[in-house]
Write a protein that holds these residues in place. Structure first.
Motif, PDB file in Angstrom:
ATOM      1  N   ARG A   1     -12.514 -28.486   0.942  1.00 54.02           N
ATOM      2  CA  ARG A   1     -13.885 -28.353   1.418  1.00 54.02           C
ATOM      3  C   ARG A   1     -14.651 -27.375   0.529  1.00 54.02           C
ATOM      4  O   ARG A   1     -14.055 -26.490  -0.087  1.00 54.02           O
ATOM      5  N   VAL A   2     -15.966 -27.533   0.512  1.00 55.02           N
ATOM      6  CA  VAL A   2     -16.830 -26.538  -0.104  1.00 55.02           C
ATOM      7  C   VAL A   2     -17.906 -26.180   0.909  1.00 55.02           C
ATOM      8  O   VAL A   2     -18.487 -27.057   1.556  1.00 55.02           O
ATOM      9  N   ILE A   3     -18.121 -24.872   1.070  1.00 55.02           N
ATOM     10  CA  ILE A   3     -19.130 -24.381   2.010  1.00 55.02           C
ATOM     11  C   ILE A   3     -20.397 -24.086   1.225  1.00 55.02           C
ATOM     12  O   ILE A   3     -20.361 -23.377   0.212  1.00 55.02           O
ATOM     13  N   GLY A   4     -21.523 -24.623   1.690  1.00 56.20           N
ATOM     14  CA  GLY A   4     -22.782 -24.472   0.978  1.00 56.20           C
ATOM     15  C   GLY A   4     -23.848 -23.777   1.805  1.00 56.20           C
ATOM     16  O   GLY A   4     -24.536 -24.447   2.588  1.00 56.20           O
ATOM     17  N   TRP A  37     -18.728 -21.654  -1.606  1.00 52.94           N
ATOM     18  CA  TRP A  37     -17.337 -21.211  -1.573  1.00 52.94           C
ATOM     19  C   TRP A  37     -16.433 -22.416  -1.399  1.00 52.94           C
ATOM     20  O   TRP A  37     -16.557 -23.166  -0.436  1.00 52.94           O
ATOM     21  N   ILE A  38     -15.517 -22.605  -2.348  1.00 52.81           N
ATOM     22  CA  ILE A  38     -14.553 -23.697  -2.286  1.00 52.81           C
ATOM     23  C   ILE A  38     -13.314 -23.220  -1.549  1.00 52.81           C
ATOM     24  O   ILE A  38     -12.713 -22.193  -1.907  1.00 52.81           O
ATOM     25  N   GLN A  39     -12.927 -23.944  -0.508  1.00 49.52           N
ATOM     26  CA  GLN A  39     -11.736 -23.620   0.269  1.00 49.52           C
ATOM     27  C   GLN A  39     -10.912 -24.885   0.417  1.00 49.52           C
ATOM     28  O   GLN A  39     -11.178 -25.728   1.280  1.00 49.52           O
ATOM     29  N   GLY A  40      -9.930 -25.052  -0.476  1.00 46.71           N
ATOM     30  CA  GLY A  40      -9.096 -26.246  -0.434  1.00 46.71           C
ATOM     31  C   GLY A  40      -9.893 -27.506  -0.688  1.00 46.71           C
ATOM     32  O   GLY A  40     -10.531 -27.657  -1.730  1.00 46.71           O
ATOM     33  N   GLY A  84     -17.845 -34.530  -2.406  1.00 54.40           N
ATOM     34  CA  GLY A  84     -19.207 -34.215  -1.978  1.00 54.40           C
ATOM     35  C   GLY A  84     -19.783 -35.276  -1.056  1.00 54.40           C
ATOM     36  O   GLY A  84     -19.083 -35.905  -0.265  1.00 54.40           O
ATOM     37  N   GLY A  85     -21.109 -35.451  -1.173  1.00 54.55           N
ATOM     38  CA  GLY A  85     -21.813 -36.372  -0.284  1.00 54.55           C
ATOM     39  C   GLY A  85     -22.521 -35.598   0.815  1.00 54.55           C
ATOM     40  O   GLY A  85     -22.854 -34.424   0.659  1.00 54.55           O
ATOM     41  N   SER A  86     -22.757 -36.241   1.941  1.00 60.21           N
ATOM     42  CA  SER A  86     -23.405 -35.571   3.067  1.00 60.21           C
ATOM     43  C   SER A  86     -22.430 -34.597   3.729  1.00 60.21           C
ATOM     44  O   SER A  86     -21.211 -34.813   3.703  1.00 60.21           O
ATOM     45  N   PRO A  87     -22.926 -33.524   4.324  1.00 63.26           N
ATOM     46  CA  PRO A  87     -22.029 -32.564   4.957  1.00 63.26           C
ATOM     47  C   PRO A  87     -21.284 -33.166   6.135  1.00 63.26           C
ATOM     48  O   PRO A  87     -21.825 -33.970   6.893  1.00 63.26           O
ATOM     49  N   THR A  88     -20.019 -32.783   6.293  1.00 65.11           N
ATOM     50  CA  THR A  88     -19.217 -33.238   7.424  1.00 65.11           C
ATOM     51  C   THR A  88     -19.476 -32.381   8.651  1.00 65.11           C
ATOM     52  O   THR A  88     -19.164 -32.784   9.769  1.00 65.11           O
ATOM     53  N   LYS A  89     -20.035 -31.200   8.439  1.00 67.93           N
ATOM     54  CA  LYS A  89     -20.392 -30.294   9.524  1.00 67.93           C
ATOM     55  C   LYS A  89     -21.516 -29.392   9.040  1.00 67.93           C
ATOM     56  O   LYS A  89     -21.570 -29.038   7.862  1.00 67.93           O
ATOM     57  N   THR A  90     -22.416 -29.011   9.946  1.00 70.02           N
ATOM     58  CA  THR A  90     -23.524 -28.129   9.593  1.00 70.02           C
ATOM     59  C   THR A  90     -23.634 -27.004  10.618  1.00 70.02           C
ATOM     60  O   THR A  90     -23.612 -27.249  11.828  1.00 70.02           O
ATOM     61  N   ILE A  91     -23.716 -25.782  10.125  1.00 68.42           N
ATOM     62  CA  ILE A  91     -23.915 -24.606  10.969  1.00 68.42           C
ATOM     63  C   ILE A  91     -25.393 -24.237  10.904  1.00 68.42           C
ATOM     64  O   ILE A  91     -25.941 -24.025   9.810  1.00 68.42           O
ATOM     65  N   LEU A 115     -32.819 -24.838   3.550  1.00 72.86           N
ATOM     66  CA  LEU A 115     -32.781 -25.504   4.853  1.00 72.86           C
ATOM     67  C   LEU A 115     -32.383 -24.568   5.984  1.00 72.86           C
ATOM     68  O   LEU A 115     -32.373 -24.968   7.148  1.00 72.86           O
ATOM     69  N   ALA A 116     -32.017 -23.328   5.639  1.00 78.84           N
ATOM     70  CA  ALA A 116     -31.625 -22.328   6.641  1.00 78.84           C
ATOM     71  C   ALA A 116     -30.406 -22.765   7.445  1.00 78.84           C
ATOM     72  O   ALA A 116     -30.325 -22.552   8.657  1.00 78.84           O
ATOM     73  N   ASP A 117     -29.442 -23.417   6.785  1.00 78.57           N
ATOM     74  CA  ASP A 117     -28.209 -23.788   7.445  1.00 78.57           C
ATOM     75  C   ASP A 117     -27.054 -23.700   6.458  1.00 78.57           C
ATOM     76  O   ASP A 117     -27.246 -23.342   5.285  1.00 78.57           O
ATOM     77  N   VAL A 118     -25.858 -23.991   6.924  1.00 74.03           N
ATOM     78  CA  VAL A 118     -24.663 -23.984   6.076  1.00 74.03           C
ATOM     79  C   VAL A 118     -23.976 -25.328   6.229  1.00 74.03           C
ATOM     80  O   VAL A 118     -23.597 -25.725   7.340  1.00 74.03           O
ATOM     81  N   GLY A 119     -23.817 -26.036   5.125  1.00 72.38           N
ATOM     82  CA  GLY A 119     -23.151 -27.319   5.153  1.00 72.38           C
ATOM     83  C   GLY A 119     -21.717 -27.228   4.683  1.00 72.38           C
ATOM     84  O   GLY A 119     -21.416 -26.491   3.740  1.00 72.38           O
TER      85      GLY A 119
END
Length: 329
Positions: free
Chosen positions: A288-291, A283-286, A307-314, A296-300
């Motif tokens: 940021r893009v949520i992946g 989902w693209i939000q402004g 892009g690149g490495s995630p700035t935050k991971t849930i 990996l069982a997480d959300v980046g």
């Protein structure tokens, strides 16, 4: 090239036995999806469709919210709700049987494809009980998108044992009985996305595993073939980013941007999702893009479009496959 775990899960009758190995399969989806409504048993199914167990922080409605589908078999079969962009857990929606793709309308109402139950559930921003349930009999809804010009809801459907192929179902004003659209080249319909003018774009595959892309132009009664100049390993999410059509490649950890002219999509950029394994419906939000990463069982959360490495991971998820952001009113 290996097929994504999520795609295999939603695309084969042999899903349960394949998942037991937890390895990466090969080839594209074959056959109809497993009907988990029957496989899970009546008691289990009723428990999964129990919305009364949902909860939400009373303050959640005041903030932007990120919704994430955590699907079967490794996930909880629930949808988790987080503050956005901080990513703090604010709620949990229950009553699903394989929640998959998500989308949102201008009012902030969230639509969640309840794949295994053949329905689409609509939630108000921060709500815990569906405000509307759209029946999708005989199909397995995978992705969705809301037309910003009309409020129509498009749903991409996987085929079931009742039909020979999937389809794209358009619910007028996100209600009532849908109109079905099909293309003779499509067998599996994966994800879809509207642009700012009400044109709908769809990705999927043929029965022989070749990738297919189509457009349903605004006001048209038939799908038109769309040709891309970039090969994709396995089709992922589809979303209009405000200027270009973004299409994910589940197998390559990248989102491509295409300029659309007539029946041709020309690649104009790409967003590498560094370190991800299987981002399904992003989902693209402004900026940021949520992946949601089923592998990996997480959300980046990534910068978009760089892009690149995630700035935050849930973390602490089982099999996240879909996401959307609902803005506070």
């Amino acid at each position: 090239m290996g097929i994504s775990r999520f795609a295999r899960h939603f695309g084969t009758l042999a899903a349960v036995s394949l998942f037991a190995g937890c390895g990466t399969g090969s080839g594209s989806p074959v056959g109809a999806p497993l009907n988990n409504s029957a496989a899970l048993g009546g008691a289990t199914m009723m428990a999964r469709l129990d919305h009364s167990r949902s909860w939400m922080d009373p303050e959640a409605k005041k903030h932007d919210l990120l919704y994430v589908s955590d699907s079967f078999p490794y996930g909880s079969n629930d949808v988790y709700v987080y503050s956005y962009p901080k990513g703090k857990l604010k709620g949990q929606l229950t009553g699903f049987n394989e929640p998959s793709g998500q989308c949102v309308d201008k009012a902030g109402d969230v639509f969640i494809a309840n794949f295994g139950a053949s329905q689409i559930l609509e939630y108000a921003h921060g709500g815990t009980i569906p405000i509307n349930t759209l029946a999708d009999p005989g199909y397995y809804p995978l992705g969705c998108s809301v037309d910003p010009t009309t409020g129509n809801l498009a749903v991409t459907n996987r085929l079931s044992t009742s039909f020979t192929t999937g389809d794209v179902a358009i619910y007028p004003h996100a209600s009532g009985t849908p109109t079905s659209y099909t293309d003779p080249n499509f067998y599996y319909y994966e994800f879809c996305g509207y642009d700012n003018h009400g044109n709908l774009y769809i990705d999927g595959t043929t029965k022989g595993s070749a990738l297919e892309y189509a457009e349903l132009p605004s006001g048209s009664s038939s799908l038109s073939e769309l040709n891309l100049d970039q090969s994709i390993g396995f089709p992922g999410g589809v979303q209009w980013d405000g200027k270009h059509l973004a299409i994910g490649d589940q197998s390559a950890a990248v989102i491509y941007q295409f300029a659309i002219s007539g029946s041709t999509g020309t690649k104009v950029g790409s967003t590498p999702l560094t370190g991800s394994k299987d981002v399904v419906q992003f989902w693209i939000q402004g900026k940021r893009v949520i992946g949601p990463d089923a592998g990996l069982a997480d959300v980046g959360l990534y910068k978009y479009p760089s892009g690149g490495s995630p700035t935050k991971t849930i973390v602490d998820l089982g099999e996240p496959v879909g996401a959307t952001v609902s803005r506070a009113k």
